[in-house]
Motif scaffolding. Structure first.
Motif, PDB file in Angstrom:
ATOM      1  N   ARG A  23       0.836  -1.206   0.000  1.00 25.45           N
ATOM      2  CA  ARG A  23       0.000   0.000   0.000  1.00 25.45           C
ATOM      3  C   ARG A  23       0.873   1.260   0.000  1.00 25.45           C
ATOM      4  N   ILE A  24       1.945   1.247   0.751  1.00 29.34           N
ATOM      5  CA  ILE A  24       2.848   2.415   0.784  1.00 29.34           C
ATOM      6  C   ILE A  24       3.506   2.604  -0.582  1.00 29.34           C
ATOM      7  N   CYS A  25       3.916   1.499  -1.210  1.00 23.38           N
ATOM      8  CA  CYS A  25       4.497   1.596  -2.549  1.00 23.38           C
ATOM      9  C   CYS A  25       3.491   2.189  -3.525  1.00 23.38           C
ATOM     10  N   SER A  26       2.227   1.836  -3.374  1.00 26.69           N
ATOM     11  CA  SER A  26       1.167   2.385  -4.231  1.00 26.69           C
ATOM     12  C   SER A  26       0.986   3.880  -3.977  1.00 26.69           C
ATOM     13  N   ILE A  27       1.060   4.286  -2.703  1.00 25.66           N
ATOM     14  CA  ILE A  27       0.947   5.707  -2.359  1.00 25.66           C
ATOM     15  C   ILE A  27       2.082   6.502  -2.998  1.00 25.66           C
ATOM     16  N   ARG A  87       3.855  10.428  -7.235  1.00 21.09           N
ATOM     17  CA  ARG A  87       4.657  10.864  -8.378  1.00 21.09           C
ATOM     18  C   ARG A  87       3.756  11.377  -9.497  1.00 21.09           C
ATOM     19  N   GLY A  88       2.569  10.800  -9.615  1.00 22.52           N
ATOM     20  CA  GLY A  88       1.622  11.285 -10.614  1.00 22.52           C
ATOM     21  C   GLY A  88       1.093  12.671 -10.281  1.00 22.52           C
ATOM     22  N   VAL A 132       7.730   4.275   7.522  1.00 23.85           N
ATOM     23  CA  VAL A 132       7.041   3.027   7.850  1.00 23.85           C
ATOM     24  C   VAL A 132       7.491   1.926   6.889  1.00 23.85           C
ATOM     25  N   ARG A 133       7.588   2.269   5.612  1.00 29.39           N
ATOM     26  CA  ARG A 133       8.022   1.278   4.622  1.00 29.39           C
ATOM     27  C   ARG A 133       9.434   0.771   4.939  1.00 29.39           C
ATOM     28  N   GLU A 137       5.526  -5.016  -3.870  1.00 27.67           N
ATOM     29  CA  GLU A 137       5.209  -3.615  -4.172  1.00 27.67           C
ATOM     30  C   GLU A 137       3.763  -3.453  -4.623  1.00 27.67           C
ATOM     31  N   LYS A 138       3.132  -4.562  -4.937  1.00 27.16           N
ATOM     32  CA  LYS A 138       1.700  -4.514  -5.236  1.00 27.16           C
ATOM     33  C   LYS A 138       1.088  -5.871  -4.919  1.00 27.16           C
TER      34      LYS A 138
END
Length: 570
Positions: A457-461, A466-467, A551-552, A568-569
């Motif tokens: 979830r953190i990787c997704s955030i 970046r978008g 946290v990551r 990562e997902k």
């Protein structure tokens, strides 16, 4: 790192404050010897962040009022604290029921986040074990069959414990002790020989207590493919000393060890040293160590046998090390093996053994002392068995009957990560019920999924940020914006990571790290529910993005110690 360094310095100041209070107010009473001042992470944040029970213990020792004693010590502590640079990191200090509770300041937590971000994979490390060489022996399954789930639990615990100790600065050697001699190996060879002869139509019966698993036939078929029928000329079970018997034994042990090494590698477990009991006996190490003990007066002869005087070190009875027929008991080569480890330069030995070895502890610690070492230099940890549950029903297992679930089967069915996590989820001295159906679930009910999902979830955030063109520029981050209750709870939980790692090393209980990561994941998911990370407030978004990156990092460090992958997902 900030967390442990600050707590260690606070501990030092508190210790000085206690001694100074005795000198100034209790001059007729000496400060109790061997009194350790220690801080512990509080379970309830209402009691501060760290706490010490030193006041309660001192008050009981000198029969003084905890309130008077505690307030006096706190007053001196505050004066001493002013002379250091630590005041900025401490908030409230209060006395409650004989406990001194310390609460860290907001500045402490801001610096904590900066340290985590800067140190990354090194956050939580310590050099506490520097210059200490540890030999960690685990699994050491007899080469009579594939690894079972009980061996798998030992493998997961031993490997994780090794990683935690290394993270704390210890020099650790992972060792596998190969019991490749004795009656069980003879039975293995006889079992393979019978199956080999069966392949050519011979109806030889299996020896009593022989090994019945399908892998025995696989070994026999491999021998047939290489040797054809050339071994049929010898009579079955020609004797343990015959060339044919030795061939079947050696081939079977070699085949099974290839299976064991493959399964361990796929389980993420690597051994630095493989030691053969047969090799120890060939070098006459057993004879030498018994002679050494006899010279020192710890081995004597009685009724034709030779005995180790273990009662001199607190054992309930002396132990036979050589039978009247001249053969060794299992204890004799084990004494030689441990002597060999000390001779190789290890100052601390850790053995992970199965639940049938409880009686072994006292006699082996006695042997260690007879060899001139401290009893505390040897830790023998008993790892309880695993019950595999399918559909709520226990699966019965027996290696000799060929009725067992191998580690390979479990890895193939649910994967390395889940298998390792479940094996580590309870104290090693607690029986483990391994629910296969739960392990397969991809939901919050499955703890490893819950923790890995926090990382994903953190990787997704981060990808989402970046978008929105939000980047982590350190000098522009305003960490003082992190004031929400969930943010503070998450920072507090991050600060506990170094203590969780240290606790795992001190107690030799890797499940403590599992418990910590569960709590961290829970705190993160609560934060995520209540606090939107990326919002129209750019400054707050950057601060929260910085927080979740910390946290990551901590999740990655913790899962790395467990040797569990970081998705990562999901």
């Amino acid at each position: 790192m900030l967390g442990k360094n600050v707590s260690e310095k606070i501990t030092g100041i508190l210790s000085k404050a206690c001694k100074k209070y005795f000198q100034e107010n209790l001059s007729d009473v000496s400060f109790p010897e061997h009194t350790e001042v220690a801080l512990q992470v509080t379970r309830d944040s209402r009691h501060g962040d760290m706490s010490s029970n030193i006041v309660m213990r001192l008050a009981a020792a000198v029969r003084s009022s905890p309130a008077v004693l505690g307030e006096g010590i706190i007053a001196i502590f505050r004066d001493l604290l002013k002379k250091t640079g630590l005041s900025v990191f401490l908030g409230d200090i209060e006395l409650k029921g004989g406990f001194i509770n310390f609460r860290f300041s907001d500045e402490y937590y801001r610096q904590l986040l900066i340290n985590i971000h800067d140190q990354k994979s090194h956050f939580g490390r310590s050099d506490e074990g520097r210059h200490r060489h540890v030999n960690l022996e685990f699994v050491s399954a007899n080469p009579t069959g594939p690894l079972t789930i009980a061996h798998g639990r030992q493998a997961a615990i031993g490997d994780t414990l090794s990683r935690i100790l290394r993270f704390n600065g210890y020099h650790v050697t992972n060792e596998y002790y190969l019991n490749d001699v004795g009656r069980q190996i003879s039975l293995l060879g006889e079992s393979v020989e019978v199956r080999y002869r069966n392949l050519f139509g011979r109806n030889d019966p299996m020896p009593e207590q022989g090994y019945m698993g399908s892998y025995i036939k696989d070994i026999a078929e491999e021998i047939r493919s290489r040797k054809g029928g050339s071994l049929l000329a010898d009579s079955p079970h020609a004797g343990t000393g015959s060339a044919a018997c030795r061939f079947f034994q050696d081939h079977a042990v070699g085949y099974i060890m290839r299976l064991i090494k493959r399964d361990l590698a796929d389980f993420g477990v690597v051994f630095d040293t493989w030691t053969s009991q047969g090799g120890i006996e060939k070098r006459e190490e057993v004879k030498k160590v018994l002679e050494l003990l006899e010279k020192d007066g710890y081995v004597y002869e009685h009724e034709g046998a030779r005995w180790f005087a273990s009662t001199r070190f607190g054992d309930d009875k002396d132990r036979v090390v050589m039978k009247s027929d001249g053969s060794y008991t299992y204890l004799a080569p084990d004494i030689a093996y441990h002597h060999d480890k000390y001779q190789r330069g290890y100052s601390r030995l850790i053995d992970l053994l199965g639940p049938d070895h409880h009686g072994y502890i006292k006699r082996m610690k006695s042997a260690v002392q007879a060899l001139g070492h401290e009893a505390g230099s040897l830790d023998i940890l008993i790892v309880q068995l695993v019950t595999l549950l399918r559909g709520g029903q226990a699966v019965s297992m027996s290696t000799r009957r060929g009725e067992f679930i191998s580690l390979r089967e479990v890895i193939d069915e649910i994967g390395k990560d889940v298998t390792r996590f479940f094996f580590l989820s309870r104290r090693l001295d607690s029986h483990l019920d391994f629910d296969i159906e739960l392990a397969k679930k991809e939901s919050a009910d499955n703890p490893v999924f819950y923790i890995q999902y926090a990382h994903a979830r953190i990787c997704s955030i981060k990808k989402y940020s970046r978008g929105h063109r939000i980047r982590l520029f350190f000098r522009r981050i305003q960490l003082e914006l992190l004031t929400a209750k969930e943010e503070k709870q998450l920072m507090r939980k991050l600060s506990e990571f170094p203590f969780a790692v240290k606790s795992g090393a001190d107690t030799l209980e890797p499940n403590r790290l599992i418990a910590y990561l569960n709590e961290l994941a829970r705190s993160f998911h609560s934060f995520y529910t209540e606090c939107r990370v990326i919002s129209d407030d750019a400054a707050l978004s950057k601060a929260r993005l910085f927080l979740v990156e910390c946290v990551r990092i901590v999740l990655a460090n913790g899962l790395g110690l467990l040797n569990i992958t970081l998705p990562e997902k999901m």
